[in-house]
Enzyme design. Structure first.
Site, mmCIF file in Angstrom:
data_model
loop_
_atom_site.group_PDB
_atom_site.id
_atom_site.type_symbol
_atom_site.label_atom_id
_atom_site.label_comp_id
_atom_site.label_asym_id
_atom_site.label_seq_id
_atom_site.Cartn_x
_atom_site.Cartn_y
_atom_site.Cartn_z
ATOM 1 N N GLU A 116 0.422 -37.224 54.576
ATOM 2 C CA GLU A 116 0.232 -36.285 55.675
ATOM 3 C C GLU A 116 -1.256 -36.050 55.915
ATOM 4 O O GLU A 116 -1.956 -35.498 55.069
ATOM 5 C CB GLU A 116 0.916 -34.952 55.383
ATOM 6 C CG GLU A 116 0.732 -33.919 56.486
ATOM 7 C CD GLU A 116 1.260 -32.539 56.103
ATOM 8 O OE1 GLU A 116 1.134 -31.621 56.933
ATOM 9 O OE2 GLU A 116 1.782 -32.376 54.978
ATOM 10 N N GLU A 141 4.740 -20.052 64.805
ATOM 11 C CA GLU A 141 3.688 -20.377 63.837
ATOM 12 C C GLU A 141 2.936 -19.116 63.401
ATOM 13 O O GLU A 141 3.326 -18.001 63.733
ATOM 14 C CB GLU A 141 2.722 -21.412 64.438
ATOM 15 C CG GLU A 141 2.936 -22.831 63.926
ATOM 16 C CD GLU A 141 2.628 -22.985 62.442
ATOM 17 O OE1 GLU A 141 1.864 -22.168 61.894
ATOM 18 O OE2 GLU A 141 3.169 -23.922 61.833
ATOM 19 N N ARG A 177 -2.065 -27.206 49.855
ATOM 20 C CA ARG A 177 -2.118 -27.515 51.280
ATOM 21 C C ARG A 177 -3.530 -27.443 51.845
ATOM 22 O O ARG A 177 -3.712 -27.499 53.059
ATOM 23 C CB ARG A 177 -1.189 -26.562 52.054
ATOM 24 C CG ARG A 177 0.271 -26.783 51.717
ATOM 25 C CD ARG A 177 1.163 -25.748 52.389
ATOM 26 N NE ARG A 177 2.574 -26.023 52.103
ATOM 27 C CZ ARG A 177 3.373 -26.749 52.859
ATOM 28 N NH1 ARG A 177 2.904 -27.291 53.960
ATOM 29 N NH2 ARG A 177 4.633 -26.939 52.543
ATOM 30 N N GLU A 215 3.582 -33.223 63.691
ATOM 31 C CA GLU A 215 3.892 -31.789 63.695
ATOM 32 C C GLU A 215 3.024 -31.154 64.779
ATOM 33 O O GLU A 215 1.843 -30.906 64.572
ATOM 34 C CB GLU A 215 3.602 -31.168 62.326
ATOM 35 C CG GLU A 215 4.397 -31.784 61.185
ATOM 36 C CD GLU A 215 3.987 -31.241 59.822
ATOM 37 O OE1 GLU A 215 3.466 -30.113 59.775
ATOM 38 O OE2 GLU A 215 4.181 -31.949 58.817
ATOM 39 N N ASP A 258 -5.176 -48.084 91.864
ATOM 40 C CA ASP A 258 -6.631 -48.201 91.887
ATOM 41 C C ASP A 258 -7.204 -47.754 90.549
ATOM 42 O O ASP A 258 -7.332 -46.558 90.280
ATOM 43 C CB ASP A 258 -7.193 -47.334 93.033
ATOM 44 C CG ASP A 258 -8.711 -47.388 93.103
ATOM 45 O OD1 ASP A 258 -9.323 -48.174 92.353
ATOM 46 O OD2 ASP A 258 -9.279 -46.627 93.908
ATOM 47 N N HIS A 318 -0.544 -32.344 62.612
ATOM 48 C CA HIS A 318 -0.486 -33.100 61.365
ATOM 49 C C HIS A 318 0.290 -34.391 61.596
ATOM 50 O O HIS A 318 1.311 -34.402 62.291
ATOM 51 C CB HIS A 318 0.192 -32.288 60.266
ATOM 52 C CG HIS A 318 -0.536 -31.019 59.924
ATOM 53 N ND1 HIS A 318 -0.118 -30.181 58.916
ATOM 54 C CD2 HIS A 318 -1.665 -30.458 60.424
ATOM 55 C CE1 HIS A 318 -0.946 -29.154 58.832
ATOM 56 N NE2 HIS A 318 -1.898 -29.303 59.743
ATOM 57 N N GLU A 331 5.594 -24.207 66.997
ATOM 58 C CA GLU A 331 5.638 -25.596 66.532
ATOM 59 C C GLU A 331 7.029 -26.152 66.757
ATOM 60 O O GLU A 331 8.036 -25.481 66.498
ATOM 61 C CB GLU A 331 5.278 -25.685 65.044
ATOM 62 C CG GLU A 331 5.317 -27.104 64.482
ATOM 63 C CD GLU A 331 4.875 -27.188 63.025
ATOM 64 O OE1 GLU A 331 5.487 -27.956 62.257
ATOM 65 O OE2 GLU A 331 3.927 -26.475 62.656
ATOM 66 N N GLU A 361 1.712 -28.388 67.311
ATOM 67 C CA GLU A 361 1.567 -26.953 67.514
ATOM 68 C C GLU A 361 0.956 -26.672 68.892
ATOM 69 O O GLU A 361 0.200 -27.487 69.421
ATOM 70 C CB GLU A 361 0.682 -26.346 66.424
ATOM 71 C CG GLU A 361 1.279 -26.476 65.032
ATOM 72 C CD GLU A 361 0.346 -26.022 63.920
ATOM 73 O OE1 GLU A 361 0.821 -25.853 62.788
ATOM 74 O OE2 GLU A 361 -0.870 -25.839 64.200
ATOM 75 N N ARG A 405 -3.961 -33.976 57.817
ATOM 76 C CA ARG A 405 -3.871 -32.625 58.359
ATOM 77 C C ARG A 405 -4.986 -32.277 59.340
ATOM 78 O O ARG A 405 -4.983 -31.186 59.914
ATOM 79 C CB ARG A 405 -3.850 -31.620 57.210
ATOM 80 C CG ARG A 405 -2.687 -31.816 56.251
ATOM 81 C CD ARG A 405 -2.723 -30.832 55.083
ATOM 82 N NE ARG A 405 -2.721 -29.457 55.546
ATOM 83 C CZ ARG A 405 -3.777 -28.641 55.485
ATOM 84 N NH1 ARG A 405 -4.934 -29.073 54.988
ATOM 85 N NH2 ARG A 405 -3.705 -27.404 55.922
#
Length: 484
Positions: A373, A229, A356, A172, A94, A285, A236, A174, A375
């Site tokens: 990447e 982490e 970073r 990645e 449904d 990420h 992670e 977490e 983030r």
């Protein structure tokens, strides 16, 4: 001593059964792939393969899993007496009972199992096992349901395929492991004091995380790393990249496994982006690359920084559309409590190879490891929708040969407003409402989602924001009640 001996023998027996099960399944998969000429690890099951595995593995219960537009995993369960019906795509449910799907007058929907997603659950009984398929949702006229997130991702993946590209993704993921209360209800409490890369006894979740990894591997995952982490009780687990659809399926399976194993250890696993105000939040990420004829097209030894023109176009597409897709990659009111200065999460729409801080980071790997990447996404995002909009944005950059702004080097958080303005550095949306305004304006989102999902998503998320603004928070009471 006698009791200990029995316990030891039982543990050894369980380990041997588990090992035999893994060997049996892996041998069968290898044989199945070899028959079809496959030279990779991807399953290529036929109906006959499924029937044989169900019989040999003593499977008695099958879950037909699918995902709603908010990223919540759903399922319809059947016994193996219904296997022929399942394999013939005749299982109905449904659709009007699923928020955001369809109205009650058009509620009949069909589940089409993806045979390659067949897996047995290692944590279920060894006799009368439970298996699952991940399914696509179809209408009664046997056309794909436009509100199925898996279908939305497939459409964009097929667009990339028409251009000769395969979209490869490595997430990645977490999460936090918190205590449950006396009633088994989740809390955000933990007595743990562990930090980045700590080990037991500081890392109190080590045993649970180890079992999560072993269970994932038992289900065919290639787990590359796992670790504690930055924040206490934060963890992670990273698994190997794969094509986008497989990765999205894997993320949904990953969350199910993590929550299940955590509960077996008396813990609550949460993918809430920011469950505690004074620590780092949880991100997801997304590492992305495109391959063509088996070659990573982001790699170019002769290009600037070892990257190809297509890589820069892809980056430019992400930057151009980031405002519009942030409500997808960061879908909750709570998501924006993570995207603030001071907690290693991105705040500005920038890219870089040297630090970073930026939204988009270019890791040092080149060759087959060359990638982009992103983030900002968090683990509350629906992986099918998040990967769909990221791929669409990157493809737009490639098709229109967009050029990204200059990379942002150094500490962006230390720059003055004048410096950021001069470098044309813009902020990510500061809250869900800002993100939804950009989402609503985005032509890319409209094209990717279609009217049905776009409107349903917008309606639900605007209501979420409205309900949030009506709440009186503890912070407000602490700030105002005693003095105003």
């Amino acid at each position: 001593m006698y009791k200990f001996s029995i316990l030891t023998n039982n543990i050894q027996a369980v380990i041997m059964i588990s090992a035999r099960r893994r060997c049996s399944m892996e041998c069968f998969r290898h044989f199945s792939n070899k028959i079809k000429g496959s030279d990779n690890d991807m399953n290529h099951y036929t109906k006959q393969d499924i029937i044989k595995m169900v019989e040999e593995e003593d499977v008695e219960f099958i879950r037909l899993q699918f995902t709603d537009i908010f990223g919540d995993l759903k399922n319809v369960a059947v016994t193996t007496s219904q296997l022929d019906k399942v394999l013939d795509n005749r299982c109905m449910f449904d659709g009007s009972s699923i928020e955001s799907f369809v109205r009650i007058e058009e509620s009949d929907m069909y589940l089409y199992p993806d045979l390659n997603t067949f897996e047995t659950f290692p944590w279920r009984p060894q006799q009368g096992k439970v298996a699952r398929f991940i399914c696509d949702v179809y209408r009664p006229d046997r056309t794909p349901f436009e509100g199925d997130p898996r279908y939305i991702l497939k459409k964009v993946v097929n667009e990339a395929k028409e251009l000769g590209y395969t979209f490869n993704v490595g997430p990645e993921c977490e999460f936090f492991l918190f205590n449950a209360d006396d009633n088994g209800e989740p809390t955000n409490n933990s007595l743990e004091r562990g930090g980045y890369f700590d080990v037991a006894p500081l890392d109190a979740g080590e045993n649970a995380r180890r079992e999560m990894v072993l269970t994932l591997e038992d289900m065919g995952f290639v787990v590359e790393t796992s670790h504690h982490e930055v924040a206490p009780a934060q963890h992670e687990i990273d698994f190997k990249y794969d094509d986008a659809l497989t990765t999205a399926d894997n993320i949904m399976t990953f969350k199910m496994v993590v929550r299940t194993i955590a509960k077996r250890h008396g813990l609550h696993a949460t993918f809430m982006p920011k469950p505690k105000s004074d620590v780092n939040g949880s991100g997801m990420h997304i590492n992305m690359s495109l391959s063509k004829d088996g070659k990573n097209i982001f790699d170019d030894p002769e290009g600037r920084l070892g990257l190809s023109a297509q890589a820069y176009h892809f980056i430019a597409g992400l930057i151009k559309h980031m405002d519009g897709i942030t409500a997808v990659t960061n879908p909750l009111v709570n998501s924006y409590k993570r995207l603030v200065p001071g907690y290693e999460a991105p705040v500005y729409i920038t890219w870089s190879t040297n630090n970073r801080n930026p939204l988009i980071r270019i890791p040092a790997s080149r060759g087959t490891g060359a990638r982009v990447e992103l983030r900002s996404p968090d683990p509350a995002a629906n992986p099918y929708l998040a990967l769909a909009v990221c791929l669409a944005a990157g493809l737009d950059g490639i098709k229109n040969k967009l050029t990204p702004p200059d990379s942002a080097e150094g500490n962006i958080f230390a720059m003055s407003e004048v410096e950021k303005t001069a470098k044309d550095i813009k902020n990510l949306p500061g809250n869900l409402k800002e993100a939804l305004i950009s989402f609503e304006k985005s032509e890319l989102v409209k094209n990717v989602f279609g009217e049905h999902v776009r409107n349903k998503y917008l309606e639900a998320k605007n209501e979420e924001w409205k309900q949030y603004t009506l709440q009186v928070s503890k912070w407000e009471l602490d700030q105002y009640l005693h003095r105003i």
